[in-house]
Motif scaffolding. Structure first.
Motif, PDB file in Angstrom:
ATOM      1  N   LEU A  39     -46.297  -2.020 -17.563  1.00  0.00           N
ATOM      2  CA  LEU A  39     -46.037  -0.844 -18.387  1.00  0.00           C
ATOM      3  C   LEU A  39     -46.428   0.403 -17.602  1.00  0.00           C
ATOM      4  CD1 LEU A  39     -47.387  -2.088 -21.836  1.00  0.00           C
ATOM      5  CD2 LEU A  39     -45.001  -1.804 -21.176  1.00  0.00           C
ATOM      6  N   GLY A  40     -45.631   1.449 -17.698  1.00  0.00           N
ATOM      7  CA  GLY A  40     -45.930   2.689 -16.995  1.00  0.00           C
ATOM      8  C   GLY A  40     -45.434   2.734 -15.560  1.00  0.00           C
ATOM      9  N   THR A  41     -44.745   1.681 -15.098  1.00  0.00           N
ATOM     10  CA  THR A  41     -44.204   1.671 -13.734  1.00  0.00           C
ATOM     11  C   THR A  41     -43.184   2.798 -13.593  1.00  0.00           C
ATOM     12  OG1 THR A  41     -44.534  -0.708 -13.531  1.00  0.00           O
ATOM     13  CG2 THR A  41     -42.939   0.293 -12.033  1.00  0.00           C
ATOM     14  N   LEU A  42     -43.273   3.532 -12.509  1.00  0.00           N
ATOM     15  CA  LEU A  42     -42.368   4.650 -12.268  1.00  0.00           C
ATOM     16  C   LEU A  42     -40.947   4.156 -11.995  1.00  0.00           C
ATOM     17  CD1 LEU A  42     -44.684   6.852 -10.034  1.00  0.00           C
ATOM     18  CD2 LEU A  42     -44.284   7.041 -12.507  1.00  0.00           C
ATOM     19  N   ASP A  43     -39.965   4.990 -12.357  1.00  0.00           N
ATOM     20  CA  ASP A  43     -38.558   4.622 -12.198  1.00  0.00           C
ATOM     21  C   ASP A  43     -38.198   4.141 -10.791  1.00  0.00           C
ATOM     22  OD1 ASP A  43     -38.175   5.260 -14.851  1.00  0.00           O
ATOM     23  OD2 ASP A  43     -37.081   7.124 -14.462  1.00  0.00           O
ATOM     24  N   PRO A  44     -38.616   4.828  -9.713  1.00  0.00           N
ATOM     25  CA  PRO A  44     -38.248   4.343  -8.372  1.00  0.00           C
ATOM     26  C   PRO A  44     -38.753   2.926  -8.102  1.00  0.00           C
ATOM     27  CG  PRO A  44     -39.007   6.607  -8.246  1.00  0.00           C
ATOM     28  CD  PRO A  44     -39.300   6.132  -9.645  1.00  0.00           C
ATOM     29  N   ASP A  45     -39.927   2.596  -8.619  1.00  0.00           N
ATOM     30  CA  ASP A  45     -40.467   1.247  -8.433  1.00  0.00           C
ATOM     31  C   ASP A  45     -39.705   0.228  -9.275  1.00  0.00           C
ATOM     32  OD1 ASP A  45     -42.418   2.121  -6.599  1.00  0.00           O
ATOM     33  OD2 ASP A  45     -43.751   2.690  -8.240  1.00  0.00           O
ATOM     34  N   VAL A  46     -39.274   0.631 -10.465  1.00  0.00           N
ATOM     35  CA  VAL A  46     -38.446  -0.253 -11.296  1.00  0.00           C
ATOM     36  C   VAL A  46     -37.132  -0.542 -10.583  1.00  0.00           C
ATOM     37  CG1 VAL A  46     -37.129  -0.432 -13.450  1.00  0.00           C
ATOM     38  CG2 VAL A  46     -39.481   0.417 -13.497  1.00  0.00           C
ATOM     39  N   LEU A  47     -36.525   0.479  -9.981  1.00  0.00           N
ATOM     40  CA  LEU A  47     -35.261   0.276  -9.260  1.00  0.00           C
ATOM     41  C   LEU A  47     -35.439  -0.683  -8.082  1.00  0.00           C
ATOM     42  CD1 LEU A  47     -33.870   3.909  -9.383  1.00  0.00           C
ATOM     43  CD2 LEU A  47     -33.031   1.924 -10.666  1.00  0.00           C
ATOM     44  N   ARG A  48     -36.540  -0.568  -7.356  1.00  0.00           N
ATOM     45  CA  ARG A  48     -36.799  -1.515  -6.253  1.00  0.00           C
ATOM     46  C   ARG A  48     -36.993  -2.929  -6.796  1.00  0.00           C
ATOM     47  NH1 ARG A  48     -39.038   3.154  -4.127  1.00  0.00           N
ATOM     48  NH2 ARG A  48     -41.095   2.845  -5.031  1.00  0.00           N
ATOM     49  N   SER A  53     -35.262  -8.526  -7.674  1.00  0.00           N
ATOM     50  CA  SER A  53     -35.248  -9.595  -8.685  1.00  0.00           C
ATOM     51  C   SER A  53     -33.838  -9.921  -9.172  1.00  0.00           C
ATOM     52  CB  SER A  53     -36.113  -9.199  -9.881  1.00  0.00           C
ATOM     53  OG  SER A  53     -35.524  -8.106 -10.573  1.00  0.00           O
ATOM     54  N   GLN A  54     -32.869  -9.123  -8.757  1.00  0.00           N
ATOM     55  CA  GLN A  54     -31.469  -9.335  -9.137  1.00  0.00           C
ATOM     56  C   GLN A  54     -31.291  -9.303 -10.658  1.00  0.00           C
ATOM     57  OE1 GLN A  54     -30.543 -13.004  -7.054  1.00  0.00           O
ATOM     58  NE2 GLN A  54     -30.196 -11.894  -5.160  1.00  0.00           N
ATOM     59  N   ARG A  55     -31.874  -8.280 -11.273  1.00  0.00           N
ATOM     60  CA  ARG A  55     -31.782  -8.091 -12.714  1.00  0.00           C
ATOM     61  C   ARG A  55     -31.035  -6.809 -13.034  1.00  0.00           C
ATOM     62  NH1 ARG A  55     -34.772 -11.412 -15.795  1.00  0.00           N
ATOM     63  NH2 ARG A  55     -36.255 -12.706 -14.671  1.00  0.00           N
ATOM     64  N   ILE A  56     -30.316  -6.824 -14.165  1.00  0.00           N
ATOM     65  CA  ILE A  56     -29.651  -5.636 -14.692  1.00  0.00           C
ATOM     66  C   ILE A  56     -30.641  -4.905 -15.591  1.00  0.00           C
ATOM     67  CG2 ILE A  56     -27.834  -4.824 -16.239  1.00  0.00           C
ATOM     68  CD1 ILE A  56     -26.142  -7.201 -15.340  1.00  0.00           C
ATOM     69  N   LEU A  57     -30.747  -3.606 -15.408  1.00  0.00           N
ATOM     70  CA  LEU A  57     -31.618  -2.801 -16.258  1.00  0.00           C
ATOM     71  C   LEU A  57     -30.878  -2.408 -17.536  1.00  0.00           C
ATOM     72  CD1 LEU A  57     -34.289  -1.282 -16.696  1.00  0.00           C
ATOM     73  CD2 LEU A  57     -33.221   0.686 -15.559  1.00  0.00           C
ATOM     74  N   VAL A  58     -31.562  -2.566 -18.663  1.00  0.00           N
ATOM     75  CA  VAL A  58     -31.072  -2.103 -19.951  1.00  0.00           C
ATOM     76  C   VAL A  58     -32.046  -1.022 -20.402  1.00  0.00           C
ATOM     77  CG1 VAL A  58     -30.490  -2.752 -22.320  1.00  0.00           C
ATOM     78  CG2 VAL A  58     -30.175  -4.409 -20.449  1.00  0.00           C
ATOM     79  N   ALA A  75     -30.874   6.333  -0.352  1.00  0.00           N
ATOM     80  CA  ALA A  75     -31.744   5.651   0.614  1.00  0.00           C
ATOM     81  C   ALA A  75     -31.181   4.294   1.026  1.00  0.00           C
ATOM     82  CB  ALA A  75     -33.140   5.484   0.021  1.00  0.00           C
ATOM     83  N   GLY A  76     -29.975   3.958   0.554  1.00  0.00           N
ATOM     84  CA  GLY A  76     -29.348   2.691   0.924  1.00  0.00           C
ATOM     85  C   GLY A  76     -29.653   1.551  -0.025  1.00  0.00           C
ATOM     86  N   GLY A  77     -30.316   1.845  -1.146  1.00  0.00           N
ATOM     87  CA  GLY A  77     -30.653   0.810  -2.112  1.00  0.00           C
ATOM     88  C   GLY A  77     -29.468   0.413  -2.968  1.00  0.00           C
ATOM     89  N   HIS A  78     -29.624  -0.686  -3.651  1.00  0.00           N
ATOM     90  CA  HIS A  78     -28.606  -1.197  -4.572  1.00  0.00           C
ATOM     91  C   HIS A  78     -29.303  -1.620  -5.860  1.00  0.00           C
ATOM     92  CE1 HIS A  78     -25.409  -1.241  -1.576  1.00  0.00           C
ATOM     93  NE2 HIS A  78     -26.344  -1.626  -0.733  1.00  0.00           N
ATOM     94  N   ILE A  79     -28.529  -1.771  -6.916  1.00  0.00           N
ATOM     95  CA  ILE A  79     -29.028  -2.355  -8.161  1.00  0.00           C
ATOM     96  C   ILE A  79     -28.025  -3.396  -8.619  1.00  0.00           C
ATOM     97  CG2 ILE A  79     -30.352  -0.319  -8.892  1.00  0.00           C
ATOM     98  CD1 ILE A  79     -28.020   0.242 -10.893  1.00  0.00           C
ATOM     99  N   TRP A  80     -28.455  -4.247  -9.509  1.00  0.00           N
ATOM    100  CA  TRP A  80     -27.596  -5.302 -10.051  1.00  0.00           C
ATOM    101  C   TRP A  80     -26.968  -4.872 -11.364  1.00  0.00           C
ATOM    102  CZ3 TRP A  80     -26.392 -10.142  -7.959  1.00  0.00           C
ATOM    103  CH2 TRP A  80     -26.902 -10.332  -6.679  1.00  0.00           C
ATOM    104  N   GLY A  81     -26.883  -3.570 -11.570  1.00  0.00           N
ATOM    105  CA  GLY A  81     -26.252  -3.017 -12.751  1.00  0.00           C
ATOM    106  C   GLY A  81     -27.252  -2.310 -13.640  1.00  0.00           C
TER     107      GLY A  81
END
Length: 134
Positions: A39-48, A53-58, A75-81
């Motif tokens: 809880l309280g994790t910053l958005d950039p850390d959630v995106l990493r 973890s190959q999870r989609i954020l809701v 920065a060249g990062g990706h997300i799984w949706g």
């Protein structure tokens, strides 16, 4: 690969319960759960975390997330949706939409894609989530 979800900490905990009632084998974590960001994790850390973890954020975070997402991609990062939840929709409807995504799609289909849940709402207008980061 089956879709796996991470629910933002600001979403009602009942959403996870409602989704698991539809199918208890759905891989869904909520921020703050064991194995998920604290809880309280910053958005950039959630995106990493999402990328690894190959999870989609809701989420319903339309204030800070778009800028953090731009920086992550720059920065060249990706997300799984990422799915933004439309306001004014019931938890049951959100859960049904997520279940449909889990049942009918593969995780790879959502890489670096953004959309709204539910996909269509008569009050939604013409805008789409992708417009939020342009």
């Amino acid at each position: 690969m089956k879709v796996r979800f991470l629910l933002d900490e600001n979403l009602p905990p009942r959403l996870k319960v409602a989704l698991l009632r539809l199918n208890p084998t759905i891989d869904v974590l909520r921020v703050g759960d064991p194995g998920a960001p604290a809880l309280g994790t910053l958005d950039p850390d959630v995106l990493r975390y999402l990328e690894l973890s190959q999870r989609i954020l809701v989420t319903d975070n339309r204030k800070s997330m778009p800028e953090h997402l731009k920086a992550h991609w720059s920065a060249g990062g990706h997300i799984w949706g990422l799915f933004w939840l439309r306001p004014g929709i019931t938890i049951g409807r959100w859960a049904e939409e997520l279940f449909l995504i889990w049942e009918a799609t593969e995780a790879e289909e959502w890489i670096d894609k953004l959309d709204w849940i539910p996909f269509y709402s008569p009050n939604a207008g013409a805008g789409r989530a992708g417009n939020m980061i342009e």
